[in-house]
Write a protein that holds these residues in place. Sequence first.
Motif, PDB file in Angstrom:
ATOM      1  N   SER A 103     115.241  57.277  34.835  1.00 29.35           N
ATOM      2  CA  SER A 103     116.588  56.691  34.833  1.00 29.35           C
ATOM      3  C   SER A 103     116.627  55.547  35.840  1.00 29.35           C
ATOM      4  O   SER A 103     115.687  55.360  36.616  1.00 29.35           O
ATOM      5  CB  SER A 103     117.621  57.730  35.289  1.00 29.35           C
ATOM      6  OG  SER A 103     117.791  58.718  34.339  1.00 29.35           O
ATOM      7  N   ALA A 104     117.750  54.855  35.854  1.00 31.15           N
ATOM      8  CA  ALA A 104     117.974  53.843  36.876  1.00 31.15           C
ATOM      9  C   ALA A 104     118.139  54.545  38.220  1.00 31.15           C
ATOM     10  O   ALA A 104     118.627  55.672  38.296  1.00 31.15           O
ATOM     11  CB  ALA A 104     119.215  53.038  36.540  1.00 31.15           C
ATOM     12  N   MET A 105     117.747  53.863  39.316  1.00 33.46           N
ATOM     13  CA  MET A 105     117.798  54.468  40.647  1.00 33.46           C
ATOM     14  C   MET A 105     119.233  54.774  41.068  1.00 33.46           C
ATOM     15  O   MET A 105     120.096  53.886  41.046  1.00 33.46           O
ATOM     16  CB  MET A 105     117.170  53.516  41.666  1.00 33.46           C
ATOM     17  CG  MET A 105     115.674  53.307  41.468  1.00 33.46           C
ATOM     18  SD  MET A 105     115.047  51.963  42.504  1.00 33.46           S
ATOM     19  CE  MET A 105     115.289  52.663  44.155  1.00 33.46           C
ATOM     20  N   LEU A 162     121.163  53.230  25.043  1.00 33.89           N
ATOM     21  CA  LEU A 162     121.533  54.411  24.255  1.00 33.89           C
ATOM     22  C   LEU A 162     122.790  55.101  24.763  1.00 33.89           C
ATOM     23  O   LEU A 162     123.197  56.117  24.222  1.00 33.89           O
ATOM     24  CB  LEU A 162     120.386  55.432  24.248  1.00 33.89           C
ATOM     25  CG  LEU A 162     119.011  54.958  23.782  1.00 33.89           C
ATOM     26  CD1 LEU A 162     118.045  56.137  23.732  1.00 33.89           C
ATOM     27  CD2 LEU A 162     119.081  54.298  22.413  1.00 33.89           C
ATOM     28  N   GLY A 163     123.401  54.577  25.828  1.00 28.13           N
ATOM     29  CA  GLY A 163     124.623  55.188  26.353  1.00 28.13           C
ATOM     30  C   GLY A 163     124.374  55.969  27.619  1.00 28.13           C
ATOM     31  O   GLY A 163     123.223  56.227  28.003  1.00 28.13           O
ATOM     32  N   ARG A 164     125.459  56.339  28.317  1.00 29.78           N
ATOM     33  CA  ARG A 164     125.347  57.082  29.563  1.00 29.78           C
ATOM     34  C   ARG A 164     124.618  58.392  29.299  1.00 29.78           C
ATOM     35  O   ARG A 164     124.859  59.064  28.305  1.00 29.78           O
ATOM     36  CB  ARG A 164     126.732  57.374  30.163  1.00 29.78           C
ATOM     37  CG  ARG A 164     127.577  56.156  30.476  1.00 29.78           C
ATOM     38  CD  ARG A 164     126.835  55.098  31.305  1.00 29.78           C
ATOM     39  NE  ARG A 164     126.243  55.537  32.541  1.00 29.78           N
ATOM     40  CZ  ARG A 164     126.845  55.497  33.726  1.00 29.78           C
ATOM     41  NH1 ARG A 164     128.076  55.064  33.832  1.00 29.78           N
ATOM     42  NH2 ARG A 164     126.214  55.873  34.805  1.00 29.78           N
ATOM     43  N   GLY A 165     123.766  58.745  30.213  1.00 30.83           N
ATOM     44  CA  GLY A 165     123.011  59.996  30.064  1.00 30.83           C
ATOM     45  C   GLY A 165     121.923  59.919  29.002  1.00 30.83           C
ATOM     46  O   GLY A 165     121.310  60.915  28.650  1.00 30.83           O
ATOM     47  N   GLY A 166     121.671  58.717  28.486  1.00 32.55           N
ATOM     48  CA  GLY A 166     120.743  58.570  27.364  1.00 32.55           C
ATOM     49  C   GLY A 166     119.286  58.831  27.692  1.00 32.55           C
ATOM     50  O   GLY A 166     118.476  59.037  26.787  1.00 32.55           O
TER      51      GLY A 166
HETATM   52  N1  ASP Z   1     121.100  55.471  33.895  1.00 38.30           N
HETATM   53  C1  ASP Z   1     121.859  55.769  32.752  1.00 38.30           C
HETATM   54  C2  ASP Z   1     123.104  56.561  33.118  1.00 38.30           C
HETATM   55  O1  ASP Z   1     123.283  56.944  34.223  1.00 38.30           O
HETATM   56  C3  ASP Z   1     121.087  56.476  31.696  1.00 38.30           C
HETATM   57  C4  ASP Z   1     120.551  57.819  32.150  1.00 38.30           C
HETATM   58  O2  ASP Z   1     120.153  57.989  33.266  1.00 38.30           O
HETATM   59  O3  ASP Z   1     120.519  58.736  31.356  1.00 38.30           O
HETATM   60  O4  ASP Z   1     123.921  56.818  32.281  1.00 38.30           O
END
Ligand code: ASP
Length: 405
Positions: free
Chosen positions: A41-43, A148-152
């Motif tokens: 994921s992003a930091m 792909l969206g949040r939590g993707g």
């Molecule tokens: N960084 C993105 C988010 O927080 C995707 C992910 O981590 O799943 O939604």
Amino acid sequence: MALLVQKFGGTAVGDAERIRAVADHVARTVRRGNQVVMVVSAMGKETDDLLRLAKDVSSTHPGREMDMLITAGERKSTALMCMALHDLGIPADSFTGSQAGFLTDTTHTNAKILAVRPDRIQEAVDDGRVAVVGGSQGVSTDNDVTFLGRGGSDTTAVALAHALGADACELYTDVTGVFTTDPRVVSTARKMPTVSFDELLEMTATGCPKPAMRSVEYARTHGVRLHVRSAFTWQEGTWVTEEEPEMEQAIVSAVTHDMSEAKMTLAGLPDHPGVAARVFRSLSDLGVNVDMIVQNVSAQGVTDISFTVPHEDLAKTQEAASALVAELGASEVLVDTAIARVSVVGAGMRSNPGVAATMFEVLATEEINIAMISTSAIRVSCVVEQVRVEDAVRALHDAFGLSVV
Ligand code: ASP
Ligand code: MG
């Protein structure tokens, strides 16, 4: 030798030290003889920061540019992770979603996966390298970068595990697994050693925040073995698997709650065929995901319909509902934002009557009023006053014997 897909969430790779700690863990996994594909994921809160930046810069947020912006977060993590792995003598290559073979539709900021063709990932693995893939991203049928969206990132990991035929998909996060209820609300909540796909799907649909519901659906459809575990303690977490028919099922496995929805009622609707269809088609055309629909008995040819709707969709739903009330000659729109939903989930409910009765008795004893009820084969949910929902969770968790003894 096992092929593992290991996904690391934002807090797991939150700073330089965390990235090195994760790289160290992966290096050990490799040295034990496993093949590893990582999804990162992003930091930290970077995705939120990028979204805020977009808001500060401009009031127009074209999807194509938003996706180019947001996916930069994950891209950064992949490159840094590879550098940390190289330091430890582990050969590793970073890949964007596009390079990893994620083909998506063109729905920017919330793209759907159409196909996963992980040829380059497979090659890297065959060459004894760790592939590090940016989570939650792909390339559209129009050849644009998509998010792909949040939590993707959870979904990226599960889809990759399926496409590669991996032995397991490990989701490393900041909690040690899936719990019988939210440990912040009930200190005696227990980590579940296993949970079935069906149960976890119901749990994530009713307030359990991790893993992302969409990834659980994907894993269930394709039978991907999931292991939800901690990137901080590295201890064994929760395995998500098919139900094992020979096992006695707990009647109630978990209690969840959700404060993200409001209740809306359209009062005095004409009671004839086509009215509900008209109402819910127009809400669905707005992209509003309604839930818990209840229609009252009809009196003098009119009836009320209540449903729950996410707070974030409330404004547009209210607007549409007011228009519908005028069009259909109904009397009014009522909104209650101070509600919450509490749910009990358990595969054993299928074969044990009385769960709903017990749940209602527990709430009655606590003098918590029930505003709406809905059920599935393995879940009972009640809408209650928001200020009482944590009391409800605690009482139900105790009453169904889920607390640590
Ligand atoms: N960084 C993105 C988010 O927080 C995707 C992910 O981590 O799943 O939604
Ligand atoms: Mg995240």
